[in-house]
Design an enzyme around this catalytic site. Structure first.
Site, short mmCIF file in Angstrom:
data_model
loop_
_atom_site.label_atom_id
_atom_site.label_comp_id
_atom_site.label_asym_id
_atom_site.label_seq_id
_atom_site.Cartn_x
_atom_site.Cartn_y
_atom_site.Cartn_z
N ARG A 171 -42.07 -79.37 43.61
CA ARG A 171 -43.33 -80.06 43.89
C ARG A 171 -43.09 -81.31 44.71
O ARG A 171 -43.94 -81.72 45.50
CB ARG A 171 -44.03 -80.42 42.57
CG ARG A 171 -45.39 -81.10 42.73
CD ARG A 171 -46.02 -81.39 41.39
NE ARG A 171 -45.21 -82.26 40.56
CZ ARG A 171 -45.18 -83.60 40.67
NH1 ARG A 171 -45.90 -84.22 41.60
NH2 ARG A 171 -44.43 -84.32 39.85
N CYS A 226 -34.03 -79.43 37.18
CA CYS A 226 -33.68 -79.13 35.79
C CYS A 226 -33.51 -77.63 35.58
O CYS A 226 -32.49 -77.16 35.07
CB CYS A 226 -34.74 -79.68 34.83
SG CYS A 226 -34.73 -81.48 34.68
N GLU A 278 -34.76 -75.98 25.72
CA GLU A 278 -35.43 -74.97 26.54
C GLU A 278 -34.96 -73.56 26.16
O GLU A 278 -33.79 -73.33 25.91
CB GLU A 278 -35.14 -75.22 28.02
CG GLU A 278 -35.70 -76.53 28.55
CD GLU A 278 -37.22 -76.56 28.61
OE1 GLU A 278 -37.84 -75.47 28.50
OE2 GLU A 278 -37.79 -77.66 28.76
N HIS A 299 -34.70 -80.89 27.44
CA HIS A 299 -35.49 -81.94 28.07
C HIS A 299 -35.73 -83.08 27.07
O HIS A 299 -35.97 -82.83 25.88
CB HIS A 299 -36.85 -81.41 28.54
CG HIS A 299 -36.86 -80.95 29.96
ND1 HIS A 299 -37.13 -79.65 30.34
CD2 HIS A 299 -36.64 -81.64 31.12
CE1 HIS A 299 -37.08 -79.55 31.65
NE2 HIS A 299 -36.78 -80.74 32.15
#
Length: 226
Positions: A95, A148, A85, A178
């Site tokens: 979410r 994360c 990342e 990831h």
């Protein structure tokens, strides 16, 4: 004196029986990168998939192992490559609830902190070297807004504070990667792409060795249109 690389992975979440990030991390626990002149050992630590608690556990592990390099891993279900990342953003916007039922919405990871931090890992060199070894890899420009990104931002905030500046230059370096689903997890989610554990472990070994050897990242295309 032995140098330590701290490699973290998350516990399972969202009712899944395993989390590939932890399976990869624990497979590398105790591994010693061959490329280092000095002794260097990977220390794997599992983090709870819980806002706040994950940061506490990370800080405990960093205090215990005093690492020179910190790489946090997380699952990105649906991705086909190992994806270092680029940036962590200062927002929690879940979410789904975490494993403690917490579901922050539009909340700062660190009140008063910068809007974002860039990884201090050589992400493009890591991708280059993984691809050269036949491991699918790509730079990612979003770590999401779940736990994360939460742990990625918290890590970089701590490293910046330790270094006394926003780059972490000259001090402990760190970032987030990831990983895709494992085949046994993808079997529970029809249509989800996966990557074998052995391939993911190989990719992380390469990424770690590159991160230890390369301080200034390569300049090559790693962007995205969307």
């Amino acid at each position: 004196m032995t140098q330590n690389v701290l490699l973290t992975g998350f516990e399972p979440f969202d009712k899944d029986p395993l989390n590939p990030s932890w399976e990869v991390a624990r497979a590398l626990d105790g591994w010693q990168p061959a490329a280092m002149n000095a002794a260097c050992t990977v220390r794997a630590v599992q983090l709870p998939c819980v806002f706040g608690d994950a940061v506490v556990r990370l800080h405990e592990a960093m205090a215990q192992w005093q690492p020179t390099l910190v790489i946090c891993l997380g699952l990105a279900g649906g991705r086909t490559e190992i994806t270092p990342e680029r940036v962590a953003i200062n927002v929690d916007d879940a979410r789904i609830p975490d494993n403690a039922g917490r579901q922050p919405v539009d909340t700062a990871v660190q009140a008063g902190g910068p809007a974002a931090y860039f990884s201090t890992l050589p992400i493009k060199a890591m991708v280059r070297d993984m691809r050269a070894a036949g491991v699918p890899a790509a730079v990612s420009n979003t770590a999401g807004t779940f736990v994360c990104n939460h742990i990625f931002y918290a890590l970089m905030h701590r490293l910046a504070a330790q270094a006394g500046n926003a780059t972490g230059a000259g001090g402990v370096r760190g970032g987030f990667i990831h990983v895709p689903a494992l085949p046994e997890l993808a079997a529970l989610h029809p249509g989800m792409p996966s990557m074998a554990l052995a391939t993911q472990v190989q990719g992380l070994q390469i990424a770690i060795e590159t991160a230890l050897a390369v301080r200034s990242d390569v300049r090559e295309v790693g962007g995205a249109l969307h």
